[in-house]
Design a protein around this motif. Structure first.
Motif, PDB file in Angstrom:
ATOM      1  N   VAL A   1      57.824  -1.899 -36.740  1.00  0.00           N
ATOM      2  CA  VAL A   1      57.343  -3.022 -37.812  1.00  0.00           C
ATOM      3  C   VAL A   1      58.349  -3.072 -39.047  1.00  0.00           C
ATOM      4  N   LEU A   2      58.117  -4.276 -39.731  1.00  0.00           N
ATOM      5  CA  LEU A   2      59.084  -4.529 -40.794  1.00  0.00           C
ATOM      6  C   LEU A   2      58.213  -4.216 -42.117  1.00  0.00           C
ATOM      7  N   GLY A   3      58.937  -3.833 -43.367  1.00  0.00           N
ATOM      8  CA  GLY A   3      58.088  -3.623 -44.629  1.00  0.00           C
ATOM      9  C   GLY A   3      59.088  -3.897 -45.734  1.00  0.00           C
ATOM     10  N   THR A   4      58.610  -4.007 -46.976  1.00  0.00           N
ATOM     11  CA  THR A   4      59.454  -4.417 -48.128  1.00  0.00           C
ATOM     12  C   THR A   4      59.350  -3.249 -49.134  1.00  0.00           C
ATOM     13  N   ALA A   5      60.275  -3.290 -49.962  1.00  0.00           N
ATOM     14  CA  ALA A   5      59.916  -2.678 -51.121  1.00  0.00           C
ATOM     15  C   ALA A   5      60.869  -3.334 -52.494  1.00  0.00           C
ATOM     16  N   GLU A   6      59.904  -3.859 -53.264  1.00  0.00           N
ATOM     17  CA  GLU A   6      60.385  -4.797 -54.400  1.00  0.00           C
ATOM     18  C   GLU A   6      60.668  -3.901 -55.728  1.00  0.00           C
ATOM     19  N   VAL A   7      61.795  -4.342 -56.494  1.00  0.00           N
ATOM     20  CA  VAL A   7      62.221  -3.986 -57.715  1.00  0.00           C
ATOM     21  C   VAL A   7      62.678  -4.861 -58.638  1.00  0.00           C
ATOM     22  N   ASP A   8      62.009  -4.923 -59.705  1.00  0.00           N
ATOM     23  CA  ASP A   8      62.216  -5.762 -60.914  1.00  0.00           C
ATOM     24  C   ASP A   8      63.669  -5.361 -61.873  1.00  0.00           C
ATOM     25  N   VAL A   9      64.416  -6.111 -61.966  1.00  0.00           N
ATOM     26  CA  VAL A   9      65.606  -5.716 -62.578  1.00  0.00           C
ATOM     27  C   VAL A   9      66.147  -6.878 -63.688  1.00  0.00           C
ATOM     28  N   ASP A  10      66.918  -6.414 -64.585  1.00  0.00           N
ATOM     29  CA  ASP A  10      67.550  -7.483 -65.506  1.00  0.00           C
ATOM     30  C   ASP A  10      68.555  -8.275 -64.947  1.00  0.00           C
ATOM     31  N   TRP A  11      68.837  -9.529 -65.321  1.00  0.00           N
ATOM     32  CA  TRP A  11      69.794 -10.678 -64.942  1.00  0.00           C
ATOM     33  C   TRP A  11      70.918 -10.114 -64.838  1.00  0.00           C
ATOM     34  N   ALA A  12      71.295  -9.288 -65.609  1.00  0.00           N
ATOM     35  CA  ALA A  12      72.951  -8.730 -65.933  1.00  0.00           C
ATOM     36  C   ALA A  12      72.854  -7.649 -64.644  1.00  0.00           C
ATOM     37  N   THR A  13      72.271  -7.355 -63.686  1.00  0.00           N
ATOM     38  CA  THR A  13      72.343  -6.576 -62.592  1.00  0.00           C
ATOM     39  C   THR A  13      73.170  -6.965 -61.676  1.00  0.00           C
ATOM     40  N   PRO A  14      74.507  -6.296 -61.437  1.00  0.00           N
ATOM     41  CA  PRO A  14      75.212  -6.803 -60.282  1.00  0.00           C
ATOM     42  C   PRO A  14      74.496  -5.978 -58.910  1.00  0.00           C
ATOM     43  N   VAL A  15      74.325  -7.205 -57.747  1.00  0.00           N
ATOM     44  CA  VAL A  15      73.482  -7.043 -56.736  1.00  0.00           C
ATOM     45  C   VAL A  15      74.127  -6.133 -55.731  1.00  0.00           C
ATOM     46  N   GLU A  16      75.338  -6.457 -55.533  1.00  0.00           N
ATOM     47  CA  GLU A  16      76.240  -5.563 -54.185  1.00  0.00           C
ATOM     48  C   GLU A  16      76.185  -4.237 -54.360  1.00  0.00           C
ATOM     49  N   PRO A  17      76.204  -3.630 -55.621  1.00  0.00           N
ATOM     50  CA  PRO A  17      76.326  -2.029 -55.482  1.00  0.00           C
ATOM     51  C   PRO A  17      74.728  -1.565 -55.191  1.00  0.00           C
ATOM     52  N   VAL A  18      73.536  -2.468 -55.672  1.00  0.00           N
ATOM     53  CA  VAL A  18      72.307  -1.808 -55.134  1.00  0.00           C
ATOM     54  C   VAL A  18      72.112  -2.135 -53.724  1.00  0.00           C
ATOM     55  N   ARG A  19      72.810  -3.087 -53.215  1.00  0.00           N
ATOM     56  CA  ARG A  19      72.827  -3.398 -51.656  1.00  0.00           C
ATOM     57  C   ARG A  19      73.396  -2.155 -50.929  1.00  0.00           C
ATOM     58  N   ALA A  20      74.435  -1.784 -51.152  1.00  0.00           N
ATOM     59  CA  ALA A  20      75.175  -0.765 -50.700  1.00  0.00           C
ATOM     60  C   ALA A  20      74.429   0.465 -50.689  1.00  0.00           C
ATOM     61  N   GLU A  21      73.650   0.709 -52.002  1.00  0.00           N
ATOM     62  CA  GLU A  21      72.802   2.092 -52.135  1.00  0.00           C
ATOM     63  C   GLU A  21      71.657   1.957 -51.140  1.00  0.00           C
ATOM     64  N   LEU A  22      71.050   0.820 -50.886  1.00  0.00           N
ATOM     65  CA  LEU A  22      70.044   0.697 -49.856  1.00  0.00           C
ATOM     66  C   LEU A  22      70.573   0.987 -48.548  1.00  0.00           C
ATOM     67  N   GLN A  23      71.831   0.566 -48.061  1.00  0.00           N
ATOM     68  CA  GLN A  23      72.028   0.742 -46.679  1.00  0.00           C
ATOM     69  C   GLN A  23      72.477   2.272 -46.998  1.00  0.00           C
ATOM     70  N   ARG A  24      73.044   2.847 -47.922  1.00  0.00           N
ATOM     71  CA  ARG A  24      73.011   4.448 -47.658  1.00  0.00           C
ATOM     72  C   ARG A  24      71.852   5.161 -47.650  1.00  0.00           C
ATOM     73  N   VAL A  25      70.591   4.727 -48.394  1.00  0.00           N
ATOM     74  CA  VAL A  25      69.431   5.262 -48.250  1.00  0.00           C
ATOM     75  C   VAL A  25      68.860   5.267 -46.753  1.00  0.00           C
TER      76      VAL A  25
END
Length: 393
Positions: A246-270
């Motif tokens: 099955v698929l599931g989601t986890a949502e996080v609200d951040v500021d507009w100044a957030t760079p998304v690519e580092p967060v995406r890389a951290e998700l892949q590592r987790v």
């Protein structure tokens, strides 16, 4: 005098011979059971019903042949016949249960890909309940037919069967509906044992399916009992209808100044470091940008719903911790603009533009009027534009 002594001795001897015979057969089956799981189940489950059946049949035949005439002979023989019927039903039921247990043992549900196993388990469990009910009904019917008075009533019972069936159907309409719904669920694959479902806004797994009700084990170990007709008349979610993954989601609200690519890389590592992830889906997307924040949605996959729940919580926890540690500027902020209602003394009031007093509005502020496109949309959604209001070129 000889018959008084011979009869009891013959009955005791027949019973003893039956017991010896059954124990010899049981010993042989236990020897075979060392190499055969089926023989082990037969030796463990069928020993008592087989012993009871053989002993009662032997004693009943000994009474008929050796006991001769004695007061109450017919009653004793009739009682032995009833006991033989009940013991035979017990033996047949035990045999069927052994075969069903063998089928359940062959199709295990504690494996990752258990879709077919869960379907077979559901069907076997439902057939077991139907089998037991049918054996009990047939046994009672056969036992009643041994009474001559009841056999004489057979013709009248058959004659009134139509009326009785109508009355019974009306009286047990809800129960019969649940019974047929249970059979439909067992063979339609709408739900199966261990399926993960969402019913009545509760998330849980199908723990038990009977002919009349379904037990749903809620995630916090509560039990939701629903009639089987619920699953044939109302919509519900089945997360494991075609597979356990099955698929599931986890949502996080951040500021507009957030760079998304580092967060995406951290998700892949987790995901890669967790044994809960099945290696299929690990995606981070921006799904919203409102109210001064952007919403990051992590979409991950797991082999089953239980692992998915823990994985979603892990991903949410790790992302929040990583953002606080490495991108503290990404924490959501609330922005506001402060203005004074009264101007200080000596400060001239702001001057209005030359068109401030004009009531004319720019065409860019209108959707259904003003300009050729706006007038056309107004005709489509609000009817023809009045001639007096048409734009003058």
């Amino acid at each position: 005098m000889s018959s008084v002594v011979t009869g009891p001795l013959a009955i005791v001897g027949a019973a003893g011979a039956a017991i010896v015979f059954v124990e010899i057969v049981h010993w042989l089956v236990k020897r075979v059971a060392r190499r055969s799981p089926l023989a082990a189940d037969l030796a463990r489950t069928m020993h008592k019903p087989f012993l009871t059946t053989v002993t009662l049949v032997t004693v009943q035949q000994a009474v008929r042949i050796w006991a001769g005439d004695f007061p109450g002979r017919s009653g004793v023989v009739h009682a032995l016949v009833l006991l033989c019927i009940a013991a035979a039903a017990w033996l047949v039921g035990a045999t069927l249960l052994v075969l069903e247990d063998m089928a359940l043992a062959r199709w295990r549900t504690d494996v990752p890909d258990n879709l077919k196993s869960r379907r077979i388990k559901t069907q076997v469990v439902m057939l077991r309940r139907v089998t037991v009910a049918a054996i009990v009904v047939l046994t009672i019917g056969v036992m009643l037919m041994t009474f001559p008075d009841i056999r004489a009533l057979g013709a009248s019972v058959l004659a009134s069967a139509g009326l009785i069936s109508v009355v019974a159907a009306l009286a047990a309409q809800s129960t019969l509906g649940n019974v047929f719904a249970g059979l439909q669920l067992a063979f339609s694959d709408a739900i199966r044992v261990d399926d993960v479902v969402v019913v009545e806004q509760e998330w849980g797994r199908i723990e038990e399916i009977t002919l009349t009700y379904v037990v749903v084990q809620i995630w916090d170990d509560r039990r939701l009992i629903l009639p089987t007709s619920y699953f044939t008349t109302k919509p519900f979610q089945n997360w494991t209808r075609t597979s356990s993954a099955v698929l599931g989601t986890a949502e996080v609200d951040v500021d507009w100044a957030t760079p998304v690519e580092p967060v995406r890389a951290e998700l892949q590592r987790v995901c890669e470091e967790s044994d809960l992830w099945n290696g299929k889906v690990c995606v981070l997307q921006v799904t919203g940008a409102t109210d001064g924040v952007i919403r990051l949605r992590a979409l991950v996959s797991a082999n089953d719903a239980a692992a998915l729940w823990d994985l979603r919580c892990l991903v949410r926890e790790r992302l929040v911790g990583w953002i606080w540690q490495h991108q503290r500027a990404a924490v959501p902020r609330m922005r506001a603009e402060l203005a004074k209602a009264v101007l200080p003394t000596g400060v001239p009031a702001p001057q209005r533009g030359p068109d401030a007093d004009s009531d004319a509005e720019s065409d860019a502020a209108r959707v259904f009027s003003g300009g050729v496109d706006g007038d056309a949309r107004g005709v489509v959604f609000g009817g023809p534009v009045p001639v007096a209001l048409e734009r003058k070129d």
